[in-house]
Design a protein around this motif. Structure first.
Motif, short mmCIF file in Angstrom:
data_model
loop_
_atom_site.label_atom_id
_atom_site.label_comp_id
_atom_site.label_asym_id
_atom_site.label_seq_id
_atom_site.Cartn_x
_atom_site.Cartn_y
_atom_site.Cartn_z
N UNK A 173 -6.59 3.21 0.14
CA UNK A 173 -5.99 1.92 -0.23
C UNK A 173 -5.69 1.06 1.00
N UNK A 174 -5.85 -0.26 0.83
CA UNK A 174 -5.50 -1.21 1.88
C UNK A 174 -4.00 -1.48 1.80
N UNK A 175 -3.32 -1.40 2.95
CA UNK A 175 -1.88 -1.59 2.94
C UNK A 175 -1.43 -2.54 4.05
N UNK A 176 -0.32 -3.20 3.79
CA UNK A 176 0.41 -3.95 4.80
C UNK A 176 1.69 -3.18 5.03
N UNK A 177 2.06 -2.96 6.29
CA UNK A 177 3.22 -2.13 6.57
C UNK A 177 4.18 -2.80 7.55
N UNK A 178 5.46 -2.55 7.35
CA UNK A 178 6.46 -2.97 8.32
C UNK A 178 6.23 -2.16 9.58
N UNK A 179 6.55 -2.72 10.74
CA UNK A 179 6.18 -2.08 12.00
C UNK A 179 6.75 -0.68 12.17
N UNK A 180 7.92 -0.41 11.56
CA UNK A 180 8.53 0.91 11.73
C UNK A 180 8.19 1.89 10.61
N UNK A 181 7.29 1.49 9.70
CA UNK A 181 6.88 2.40 8.63
C UNK A 181 5.36 2.65 8.67
N UNK A 183 3.89 4.90 10.13
CA UNK A 183 3.65 6.35 10.03
C UNK A 183 3.34 6.77 8.59
N UNK A 184 3.94 6.07 7.61
CA UNK A 184 3.73 6.45 6.21
C UNK A 184 2.32 6.07 5.74
N UNK A 185 1.77 5.00 6.30
CA UNK A 185 0.39 4.63 5.99
C UNK A 185 -0.55 5.71 6.52
N UNK A 186 -0.24 6.21 7.70
CA UNK A 186 -1.06 7.27 8.30
C UNK A 186 -0.96 8.54 7.48
N UNK A 187 0.24 8.84 6.99
CA UNK A 187 0.44 10.03 6.15
C UNK A 187 -0.45 9.97 4.92
N UNK A 188 -0.58 8.78 4.34
CA UNK A 188 -1.38 8.61 3.12
C UNK A 188 -2.87 8.47 3.41
N UNK A 189 -3.24 8.35 4.68
CA UNK A 189 -4.64 8.11 5.02
C UNK A 189 -5.07 6.72 4.59
N UNK A 190 -4.09 5.81 4.47
CA UNK A 190 -4.38 4.45 4.01
C UNK A 190 -4.97 3.61 5.14
N UNK A 191 -5.58 2.49 4.76
CA UNK A 191 -6.15 1.56 5.73
C UNK A 191 -5.17 0.41 5.94
N UNK A 192 -4.61 0.32 7.13
CA UNK A 192 -3.64 -0.74 7.44
C UNK A 192 -4.38 -2.03 7.78
N UNK A 193 -4.16 -3.06 6.96
CA UNK A 193 -4.84 -4.34 7.17
C UNK A 193 -3.92 -5.38 7.79
N UNK A 194 -2.64 -5.05 7.91
CA UNK A 194 -1.71 -6.00 8.52
C UNK A 194 -0.33 -5.39 8.68
#
Length: 267
Positions: A173-181, A183-194
């Protein structure tokens, strides 16, 4: 000769008194400035928040005092109490984060000789392992830290595998994440788009992030500014960075995984 004997006797008595006073004071003296661990090998550690506390516990520390109550979501706003200063005065190590400016002040106010240790608070697994290992080196608890890391690595790999198995349509899944979270996108194997924050999203950022069409927004529960992309269709997930009073890091990852699973499944 009588006067000489009196003087010698007085000097010997004074010397004995000084030696006695020095001997009695040694056991109660604070730890050396270089942060050497106590003789029994179990350092007294004061931490500003449960996050530093969890790092210290993972590194093998047992005697840990947390200053900022868990109910305080923004640690830099906390005003240390006299009891906090008393705890610092007895500590061998004081752990703090760069964004907690009062750490040095409470050490100075308490007159402590504890070693101030700046901790990089990030739940990225590589950074956690590095910080835990570094702290263990300071505490003299390398064996305990190594045992913790073995369990941590196994649990992290398990959660990561479960989350990737739950990808919608089998795609990251494509995700937007707050700068201090992040790590949770990485845990999910998600794709950080912003990314955004820690400040509130500006109108320009809003348009830019919405154009990325993320499926999820991973928000920081401790620094939330409310809905980030309210009209984009992205589902906002609350991620908690801080451990509980048990100072256990693993539930942070388990809880984040549970929230991510629900979001990806649409439940």
């Amino acid at each position: 000769m009588a006067r000489t004997r009196v003087r010698i006797t007085s000097l010997l008595a004074l010397s004995a008194a000084l030696l006695l006073a020095t001997g009695c004071g040694a056991a109660g003296d604070p730890a050396p400035e270089d942060g050497a661990k106590p003789p029994e090998g179990k350092p007294s550690v004061v931490v500003t928040t449960t996050w530093e506390g969890a790092f210290a516990k993972a590194a093998g520390a047992e005697d840990i005092k947390v200053i900022v109550p868990q109910s305080v979501h923004h640690a830099p706003d906390y005003d240390p109490k006299p009891s906090d200063l008393a705890a610092v005065a007895q500590a061998d190590f004081v752990l703090y984060a760069p964004f907690e400016p009062y750490a040095a002040k409470i050490k100075e106010a308490a007159g402590s000789k504890a070693k101030l240790v700046e901790v990089e608070l990030d739940n990225d697994p590589a950074k956690v392992s590095a910080e835990v290992g570094r702290l263990a080196g300071l505490f003299g608890t390398a064996e305990a830290a190594a045992q913790w890391k073995t369990g941590f690595d196994a649990e992290y790999a398990k959660l990561n595998k479960e989350l990737e198995a739950g990808w919608p349509g089998g795609r990251s899944p494509a995700v937007v994440t707050q700068v201090f979270t992040a790590w949770s996108a990485k845990l999910a194997g998600a794709t950080t788009v912003g990314t955004y924050g820690p400040e509130a999203v500006t109108p320009a950022q809003l348009a830019e992030l919405a154009a990325k069409k993320p499926a999820l927004v991973l928000d920081n529960a401790h620094m939330s500014t409310g809905p980030v992309l309210p009209d984009s269709g992205a589902r906002q997930v609350k991620i908690v960075n801080y451990p509980g009073e048990d100072l256990d890091l693993l539930p942070v990852y388990r809880n984040a995984a549970a929230e991510l699973k629900k979001a990806m499944s649409g439940s």
